[in-house]
Write a protein that holds these residues in place. Structure first.
Motif, PDB file in Angstrom:
ATOM      1  N   LYS A  58      12.542  11.563 -10.791  1.00  0.00           N
ATOM      2  CA  LYS A  58      11.702  11.650  -9.866  1.00  0.00           C
ATOM      3  C   LYS A  58      10.782  10.421 -10.080  1.00  0.00           C
ATOM      4  CE  LYS A  58      11.148  16.082  -7.513  1.00  0.00           C
ATOM      5  NZ  LYS A  58      10.789  16.814  -7.619  1.00  0.00           N
ATOM      6  N   VAL A  59      10.340   9.974 -11.023  1.00  0.00           N
ATOM      7  CA  VAL A  59       9.323   9.068 -11.507  1.00  0.00           C
ATOM      8  C   VAL A  59      10.358   7.727 -11.574  1.00  0.00           C
ATOM      9  CG1 VAL A  59       8.284   7.657 -13.128  1.00  0.00           C
ATOM     10  CG2 VAL A  59       8.350   9.604 -13.040  1.00  0.00           C
ATOM     11  N   GLY A  60      11.377   7.625 -11.942  1.00  0.00           N
ATOM     12  CA  GLY A  60      12.626   6.457 -11.419  1.00  0.00           C
ATOM     13  C   GLY A  60      12.473   6.102 -10.288  1.00  0.00           C
ATOM     14  N   SER A  61      12.610   7.611  -9.007  1.00  0.00           N
ATOM     15  CA  SER A  61      13.218   7.193  -7.929  1.00  0.00           C
ATOM     16  C   SER A  61      11.598   6.306  -7.323  1.00  0.00           C
ATOM     17  CB  SER A  61      13.345   8.486  -6.955  1.00  0.00           C
ATOM     18  OG  SER A  61      13.076   8.206  -5.908  1.00  0.00           O
ATOM     19  N   GLY A  62      10.705   7.372  -7.640  1.00  0.00           N
ATOM     20  CA  GLY A  62       9.262   6.317  -6.871  1.00  0.00           C
ATOM     21  C   GLY A  62       9.112   4.984  -7.694  1.00  0.00           C
ATOM     22  N   VAL A  63       9.324   4.844  -9.007  1.00  0.00           N
ATOM     23  CA  VAL A  63       9.064   3.651  -9.474  1.00  0.00           C
ATOM     24  C   VAL A  63       9.954   2.491  -8.647  1.00  0.00           C
ATOM     25  CG1 VAL A  63       9.488   1.460 -11.374  1.00  0.00           C
ATOM     26  CG2 VAL A  63       8.007   4.762 -11.597  1.00  0.00           C
ATOM     27  N   GLY A  64      10.972   2.811  -8.397  1.00  0.00           N
ATOM     28  CA  GLY A  64      12.529   2.435  -7.831  1.00  0.00           C
ATOM     29  C   GLY A  64      12.005   1.900  -6.373  1.00  0.00           C
TER      30      GLY A  64
ATOM     31  N   ALA B  56       0.991  -1.156  -0.389  1.00  0.00           N
ATOM     32  CA  ALA B  56       0.508   0.725   0.008  1.00  0.00           C
ATOM     33  C   ALA B  56       0.994   1.324  -0.060  1.00  0.00           C
ATOM     34  CB  ALA B  56      -0.979  -0.251   1.484  1.00  0.00           C
ATOM     35  N   ALA B  57       2.172   1.069   0.548  1.00  0.00           N
ATOM     36  CA  ALA B  57       2.949   2.649   0.490  1.00  0.00           C
ATOM     37  C   ALA B  57       3.582   2.304  -0.151  1.00  0.00           C
ATOM     38  CB  ALA B  57       3.922   2.342   2.099  1.00  0.00           C
ATOM     39  N   ALA B  58       3.970   1.598  -1.342  1.00  0.00           N
ATOM     40  CA  ALA B  58       4.528   1.517  -2.582  1.00  0.00           C
ATOM     41  C   ALA B  58       3.973   1.824  -3.648  1.00  0.00           C
ATOM     42  CB  ALA B  58       5.148   0.186  -2.476  1.00  0.00           C
ATOM     43  N   SER B  59       1.868   1.639  -3.840  1.00  0.00           N
ATOM     44  CA  SER B  59       1.144   2.357  -4.353  1.00  0.00           C
ATOM     45  C   SER B  59       1.142   3.989  -4.002  1.00  0.00           C
ATOM     46  CB  SER B  59      -0.092   1.358  -4.330  1.00  0.00           C
ATOM     47  OG  SER B  59       0.401   0.417  -4.674  1.00  0.00           O
ATOM     48  N   ILE B  60       1.682   4.133  -2.891  1.00  0.00           N
ATOM     49  CA  ILE B  60       0.827   5.886  -2.653  1.00  0.00           C
ATOM     50  C   ILE B  60       2.093   6.475  -3.493  1.00  0.00           C
ATOM     51  CG2 ILE B  60       1.176   7.390  -1.197  1.00  0.00           C
ATOM     52  CD1 ILE B  60      -0.196   5.489   1.244  1.00  0.00           C
ATOM     53  N   ILE B  61       3.208   6.239  -3.211  1.00  0.00           N
ATOM     54  CA  ILE B  61       4.539   6.268  -3.869  1.00  0.00           C
ATOM     55  C   ILE B  61       4.559   6.577  -5.287  1.00  0.00           C
ATOM     56  CG2 ILE B  61       7.256   6.694  -3.392  1.00  0.00           C
ATOM     57  CD1 ILE B  61       6.964   5.591  -0.805  1.00  0.00           C
ATOM     58  N   ALA B  62       4.024   5.289  -5.756  1.00  0.00           N
ATOM     59  CA  ALA B  62       4.410   5.433  -7.042  1.00  0.00           C
ATOM     60  C   ALA B  62       3.391   5.970  -7.697  1.00  0.00           C
ATOM     61  CB  ALA B  62       3.793   3.160  -8.004  1.00  0.00           C
ATOM     62  N   PHE B  63       2.530   6.064  -7.570  1.00  0.00           N
ATOM     63  CA  PHE B  63       1.197   7.061  -8.072  1.00  0.00           C
ATOM     64  C   PHE B  63       1.511   8.224  -8.596  1.00  0.00           C
ATOM     65  CE2 PHE B  63      -2.715   9.066  -7.525  1.00  0.00           C
ATOM     66  CZ  PHE B  63      -3.200   9.397  -9.325  1.00  0.00           C
ATOM     67  N   SER B  64       2.050   8.899  -6.536  1.00  0.00           N
ATOM     68  CA  SER B  64       1.816   9.914  -6.386  1.00  0.00           C
ATOM     69  C   SER B  64       3.345  11.065  -7.498  1.00  0.00           C
ATOM     70  CB  SER B  64       2.634  10.143  -4.965  1.00  0.00           C
ATOM     71  OG  SER B  64       2.002  10.584  -4.697  1.00  0.00           O
ATOM     72  N   LYS B  65       4.071   9.957  -7.398  1.00  0.00           N
ATOM     73  CA  LYS B  65       5.544   9.949  -8.485  1.00  0.00           C
ATOM     74  C   LYS B  65       5.166  10.299 -10.069  1.00  0.00           C
ATOM     75  CE  LYS B  65       9.327  10.118  -6.038  1.00  0.00           C
ATOM     76  NZ  LYS B  65       9.936  11.732  -5.571  1.00  0.00           N
ATOM     77  N   LEU B  66       3.845  10.096 -10.377  1.00  0.00           N
ATOM     78  CA  LEU B  66       3.282  10.712 -11.602  1.00  0.00           C
ATOM     79  C   LEU B  66       3.302  12.090 -11.902  1.00  0.00           C
ATOM     80  CD1 LEU B  66       1.612   7.349 -12.493  1.00  0.00           C
ATOM     81  CD2 LEU B  66       3.577   7.671 -13.319  1.00  0.00           C
ATOM     82  N   LEU B  67       2.118  11.839 -10.269  1.00  0.00           N
ATOM     83  CA  LEU B  67       1.935  13.713 -10.227  1.00  0.00           C
ATOM     84  C   LEU B  67       2.620  14.131 -10.047  1.00  0.00           C
ATOM     85  CD1 LEU B  67      -1.208  13.428  -7.973  1.00  0.00           C
ATOM     86  CD2 LEU B  67      -1.255  13.767 -10.352  1.00  0.00           C
ATOM     87  N   ASP B  68       4.008  14.069  -9.692  1.00  0.00           N
ATOM     88  CA  ASP B  68       5.302  15.158  -9.397  1.00  0.00           C
ATOM     89  C   ASP B  68       6.237  15.336 -10.929  1.00  0.00           C
ATOM     90  OD1 ASP B  68       7.587  15.661  -7.980  1.00  0.00           O
ATOM     91  OD2 ASP B  68       8.125  14.492  -7.154  1.00  0.00           O
ATOM     92  N   GLY B  69       5.981  14.213 -11.703  1.00  0.00           N
ATOM     93  CA  GLY B  69       6.398  14.686 -12.790  1.00  0.00           C
ATOM     94  C   GLY B  69       6.099  15.368 -13.801  1.00  0.00           C
ATOM     95  N   VAL B  70       4.450  16.060 -13.303  1.00  0.00           N
ATOM     96  CA  VAL B  70       3.773  16.628 -14.386  1.00  0.00           C
ATOM     97  C   VAL B  70       4.254  17.945 -13.211  1.00  0.00           C
ATOM     98  CG1 VAL B  70       1.458  17.910 -14.620  1.00  0.00           C
ATOM     99  CG2 VAL B  70       2.270  15.156 -14.878  1.00  0.00           C
TER     100      VAL B  70
END
Length: 462
Positions: free
Chosen positions: A384-390, A52-66
């Motif tokens: 950031k997307v790389g970091s978040g997806v990582g 759950a925590a990883a999913s929050i980070i991954a989805f947020s990184k898409l917003l972060d990229g924008v």
């Protein structure tokens, strides 16, 4: 008339190089805390599931990229007496510090969806809005302080040297501080909140030091010319036509994916695979020490061979270290592999941002107009997307392996999942970086591009 100090091709003072590097030391008080400990905080303090925590980070990184792309556009269209990028560091360091404290202070009264919503909101305030608001301008300053290729290499060296020191600080003090502030309990909410408060006070002071000492010479020179209005779409189009920028984007995405997955798994590896979480500081700090020592050497190496070759050699060295750590949990061998990885990280870290700025300068010559803010922002988007997806990949791999934070002893599949995150994922991403740098032959063209730009000429003028 411009003073010699404001020459766009200036040689910088040691103080200004240091001040620029301090900005990344400060940034890593946030970034490294997130990379190394946010998942640990969510699972072991808050009690959230790793997936759950990883999913929050991954989805947020898409917003972060924008938000990175938006901030790049803002920087390119910022005009102030302090320059394009520098004012944003002073404006946003305090909001970022406050929100980072809130991110590591999930109320114990929240459960279920309310807890997830709080984690999502505070994480995005930190990463999507305020960290982006500082990090994109900070990265852009690298190319605006000077066009001198060697000085850019040194700025990258100072930046990575002090970023590594920031990471080392986090690796060394966080668990000790949470234990001290928590009255002996390393996983109490009080301990984590007080720890982050102290770190964020330091963060604010260091950012203001960077703001007051650094100068934007390239922007100052160009203010006498009427700037061409470059739309958001035109700016992006400029970037995707620049093959060197694209190669750096892929390399940086891979680097940040690798670092998040690797650093995020290091604590788990020492705690569960090596059965001693006390090993973490030594394993992490040996890497940082080796990286710092290497960073003192790389300026001399860069005079002999190009930044590109130093970067490529560094990733080859790191790959050896990762392969070595994949087959053992022996303390001495893991420590040795950390030293090898640190040497490789030192070579890559000293050169990667300098290579990026050179690629952006080449893009200005190639396309006929400059988009330093957009170039750094789009690169930051990918990092950031790389970091978040990582980080997310780490959580998903742990989840797939059946990791259970409540279990004193992990299952064989969980141990394997940690090893994959700690060693094999970094091997793959390191090889990708090597391939990218193999094709990065910008050194053959850079001097001509800079000479033309100094005369106000571009490739399209010929």
């Amino acid at each position: 008339m411009k003073t010699p100090d404001m020459n766009p091709n200036a040689k910088l003072s040691s103080l200004e190089r240091f001040a620029y590097g301090i900005g990344d030391y400060a940034g890593n008080l946030v970034y490294s805390a997130i990379s190394a400990f946010l998942l640990v905080y969510y699972t072991n303090v808050v009690g959230a599931s790793a997936a759950a925590a990883a999913s929050i980070i991954a989805f947020s990184k898409l917003l972060d990229g924008v938000s990175d792309l938006a901030m790049g556009y803002i920087v390119d269209h910022t005009h102030s007496k302090w320059g394009k990028a520098r004012p944003w560091i002073a404006r946003l360091c305090i909001p970022l510090a406050v929100c980072t404290v809130l991110m590591f202070s999930v109320p114990t009264s929240l459960e279920g969806k309310a807890q997830i919503a709080y984690m999502f909101l505070t994480y995005n305030l930190v990463s999507t809005i305020f960290y982006t608001g500082i990090n994109v301008p900070y990265a852009t300053m690298h190319g605006l302080m000077t066009t001198n290729q060697y000085e850019r290499g040194l700025l990258g060296n100072f930046r990575n040297l002090l970023a590594t020191a920031g990471t080392m600080t986090i690796n060394t003090v966080v668990m000790k501080m949470t234990t001290a502030f928590g009255g002996g309990d390393a996983y109490s909410q009080k301990g984590w909140t007080l720890t982050i408060i102290v770190l964020m006070i330091v963060f604010i002071l260091l950012n203001m030091f960077t703001f007051f000492v650094c100068k934007e010479r390239v922007v100052e020179q160009n203010t006498e010319k009427k700037e061409e209005k470059v739309s958001f779409v035109k700016g992006l189009s400029c970037l995707v036509k620049n093959k060197y920028w694209l190669l750096m984007v892929v390399a940086l995405f891979s680097m940040y994916f690798m670092m998040s997955c690797f650093f995020g798994s290091a604590f788990y590896f020492t705690k569960y695979n090596m059965n001693n979480e006390g090993y973490y500081s030594m394993v992490a700090n040996l890497l940082s020490i080796a990286q710092i020592v290497t960073l003192f050497i790389t300026p001399f190496v860069m005079k002999k061979i190009s930044k590109r070759n130093v970067f490529m050699a560094g990733m080859c060295i790191s790959t050896i270290g990762f392969v070595l750590s994949a087959f053992t949990t022996n303390y001495a061998i893991i420590c040795a592999s950390s030293v090898i990885k640190g040497m490789g990280f030192g070579c890559a870290g000293a050169t990667m941002f300098g290579c990026l700025q050179d690629a952006i300068t080449y893009g200005e010559w190639y396309n006929g107009y400059g988009t330093a803010g957009m170039g750094n922002a789009a690169s930051s988007f990918c990092m950031k997307v790389g970091s978040g997806v990582g980080t997310a990949a780490l959580g998903w791999i742990l989840g797939a392996g059946g990791f259970d934070a409540e279990a004193a002893v992990q299952s064989a599949s969980s141990i394997s999942a940690i090893t994959i995150s700690f060693a094999w994922v970094p091997v793959i991403t390191s090889v990708i970086c090597i391939v990218c740098m193999f094709f990065f032959d910008l050194d053959k063209k850079y001097d001509q591009a800079v000479a033309d730009l100094a005369q106000g000429r571009h490739r399209t003028d010929k």
